[in-house]
Enzyme design. Structure first.
Site, PDB file in Angstrom:
ATOM      1  N   ALA A 216     -11.265   8.445 -18.346  1.00 27.42           N
ATOM      2  CA  ALA A 216     -11.117   7.150 -19.009  1.00 27.42           C
ATOM      3  C   ALA A 216     -12.145   6.170 -18.468  1.00 27.42           C
ATOM      4  CB  ALA A 216      -9.708   6.594 -18.795  1.00 27.42           C
TER       5      ALA A 216
ATOM      6  N   ASN B 229       1.953   4.277 -10.619  1.00 24.82           N
ATOM      7  CA  ASN B 229       0.556   4.280 -11.057  1.00 24.82           C
ATOM      8  C   ASN B 229      -0.447   4.328  -9.908  1.00 24.82           C
ATOM      9  OD1 ASN B 229      -1.850   3.461 -12.876  1.00 24.82           O
ATOM     10  ND2 ASN B 229      -1.691   1.747 -11.437  1.00 24.82           N
TER      11      ASN B 229
ATOM     12  N   ASP C 216       0.883  -1.159   0.000  1.00 24.01           N
ATOM     13  CA  ASP C 216       0.000   0.000   0.000  1.00 24.01           C
ATOM     14  C   ASP C 216       0.920   1.208   0.000  1.00 24.01           C
ATOM     15  OD1 ASP C 216      -1.655   2.142   0.541  1.00 24.01           O
ATOM     16  OD2 ASP C 216      -2.822   1.115   2.087  1.00 24.01           O
TER      17      ASP C 216
ATOM     18  N   THR D 270     -12.317   3.506 -16.951  1.00 26.37           N
ATOM     19  CA  THR D 270     -11.826   2.559 -15.953  1.00 26.37           C
ATOM     20  C   THR D 270     -12.749   2.655 -14.743  1.00 26.37           C
ATOM     21  OG1 THR D 270     -10.394   4.151 -14.839  1.00 26.37           O
ATOM     22  CG2 THR D 270      -9.467   2.998 -16.740  1.00 26.37           C
TER      23      THR D 270
ATOM     24  N   TYR E 125      -7.180  16.394  -4.400  1.00 25.95           N
ATOM     25  CA  TYR E 125      -6.667  15.581  -5.507  1.00 25.95           C
ATOM     26  C   TYR E 125      -5.747  16.428  -6.383  1.00 25.95           C
ATOM     27  CZ  TYR E 125      -6.684  12.542  -9.640  1.00 25.95           C
ATOM     28  OH  TYR E 125      -6.321  11.746 -10.699  1.00 25.95           O
TER      29      TYR E 125
END
Length: 302
Positions: A182, A84, A57, A184, A149
């Protein structure tokens, strides 16, 4: 096309999972990290020793160097490091808790920083390699409701841009990947949404709540095509510093760059008028001379 070995964090889902599948499928080796081995049990069964796994993690930053060292020890050489792993924390800045803020920064910013720092001694020792850092169009364009973010993505972009200048002399190329939306599971499964406060119901920050809840309008980006572009970027010489992916990323970032330039030009007289006259020219010349001591990015090699 040469066979390479890749270290990729967060291969359990999203871009990381797709990238691992594509690379293993073409014959490359992958050192992948997951929080739960069960998420990639099928890949482990299918690819055996070509997939090295470790449980990590990245928010637990003290564990990152050990994982990186073990991966290099097991595989001997790693050509490409892909930072990533990450997620989005959504909500107005006042709505998110202190604990949420710390976890977002530990995961997206400090986790990425520590991964790259842990990999650099290995990359230098082997004479070079590539680093791909997943950012986002959110690393250049900010929207209400994503302040924390954005803070992590703007932060990691500055870090990697500086590191790229530091390590090009060692044959290490760095690329900041900036995908738009995207298809995902990132926004709906990987996003953490702060509890909503009625005080912000009239705020533009509520847009992100509506966006996450709206399943009728999927993002434009094809994640497989995006991953293929990321993989292909490793073949480019020199390494592209930034890689924009998706029509929305191109459109939004282009508009923000133009807005910033207009704002900067409007402040030209103020900016130039605040220098100390007797030193301004000398300081500028000193900076340019020392900035150009290192080899240009064109000398980077994989």
């Amino acid at each position: 096309m040469m066979t390479r070995t890749w270290l990729i964090t967060g291969i359990g889902s999203g871009f990381g999972r797709i990238m691992a599948e594509r690379l293993l499928g073409r014959g490359d080796r992958v050192a992948g990290t997951v929080r739960d081995r069960a998420a990639v049990a099928d890949l482990a069964a299918a690819y055996g020793s070509r997939l090295w796994l470790d449980v990590l993690d990245v928010a637990e930053t003290d564990a990152i160097a050990g994982t990186v060292d073990r991966a290099w020890a097991a595989l001997g050489r790693i050509d490409v490091v892909v930072s990533n792993a990450g997620y989005g924390l959504m909500g107005a800045a006042e709505e998110v808790s202190d604990a949420m803020i710390r976890h977002q920064i530990d995961t997206n910013l400090l986790g990425s920083i520590m991964l790259i720092r842990a990999a650099l001694p290995h990359l230098r020792a082997q004479g070079g390699g590539r680093i791909l850092q997943l950012s986002s169009m959110a690393g250049q364009a900010a929207f209400a409701g994503g302040a924390l973010y954005h803070a992590t993505k703007w932060g990691i972009e500055g870090f990697v841009e500086a590191v790229a200048q530091e390590v090009g002399v060692f044959g290490i190329g760095c690329t900041i990947v900036q995908p738009g939306g995207a298809r995902t599971d990132f926004s709906r499964r990987s996003a953490q949404v702060a509890p909503m406060s009625a005080a912000y119901d009239a705020s533009p920050s509520r847009m992100v709540n509506h966006l996450i809840a709206d399943t009728a309008h999927p993002p434009a980006g094809d994640p497989v095509k995006m991953v293929e572009a990321m993989i292909a970027s490793v073949e480019q010489e020199p390494a592209p510093l930034r890689l924009a992916l998706g029509s929305d990323a191109y459109r939004v970032m282009r508009a923000r760059y133009a807005e910033r330039l207009i704002c900067l030009e409007a402040q030209r007289d103020v900016a130039l008028g605040t220098d100390a006259e007797e030193r301004a020219e000398g300081d500028a010349a000193w900076f340019e001379r020392h900035r150009k001591v290192a080899p240009a990015p064109a000398l980077q090699r994989a």
